[in-house]
Design a protein around this motif. Structure first.
Motif: not given
Length: 148
Positions: A121, A127-128
């Motif tokens: 994730k 995505r961060s």
């Protein structure tokens, strides 16, 4: 046949031989950027320290001449201190996207490191949501990161 060197000339040659490497080392010819101490904490969603989480600072604008990425591993209290060139030295000034992986703990020292408890994730910069700007000042603290 052989000429005898005067003591003053010998001292000068020896001084030059020892001084040149020292002067060359001080010129920053190794291509390393200046780094500034950066530390922070990372916790699991249950507010417990994310022991072993790997925190990586990815430059927003990467420098092709310096591919180093500041990195750290969270300790038993969830604390981390970034390393770029030497342990705990910090990070170069600049804007970063923080990525985190949290390996499954090993049951024995001989067991290979497990998969990411976060299932990727926060493993990729795109995505961060975590960002930080390292300034040219000592002892900077990243706001606490709580993992999903």
């Amino acid at each position: 046949m052989f000429t005898r060197l005067r003591p003053a000339r010998v001292r000068g040659v020896l001084l030059l031989a020892f001084a040149l490497p020292v002067l060359a080392a001080g010129c920053g010819g190794d291509g390393r950027k200046s780094v500034y101490k950066v530390r922070g904490q990372v916790f699991a969603a249950n507010k417990k320290p994310a022991v072993g989480a790997v925190v990586t600072f990815n430059p927003v604008t990467p420098d092709p001449k310096d591919p180093a990425r500041p990195i750290a591993r969270a300790d038993e209290q969830g604390n981390y201190a970034l390393t770029t060139y030497a342990e705990g030295d910090g990070a170069p000034a600049g804007d970063y996207i923080i990525t985190i992986t949290w390996p499954v703990p090993k049951k024995t020292p001989f067991e290979p490191e497990g998969g990411d408890q976060l299932v990727g994730k926060l493993a990729k910069p795109e995505r961060s949501p975590h960002k930080f700007t390292v300034s040219k000042q000592p002892d900077q603290e990243v706001p606490v990161i709580t993992l999903p």
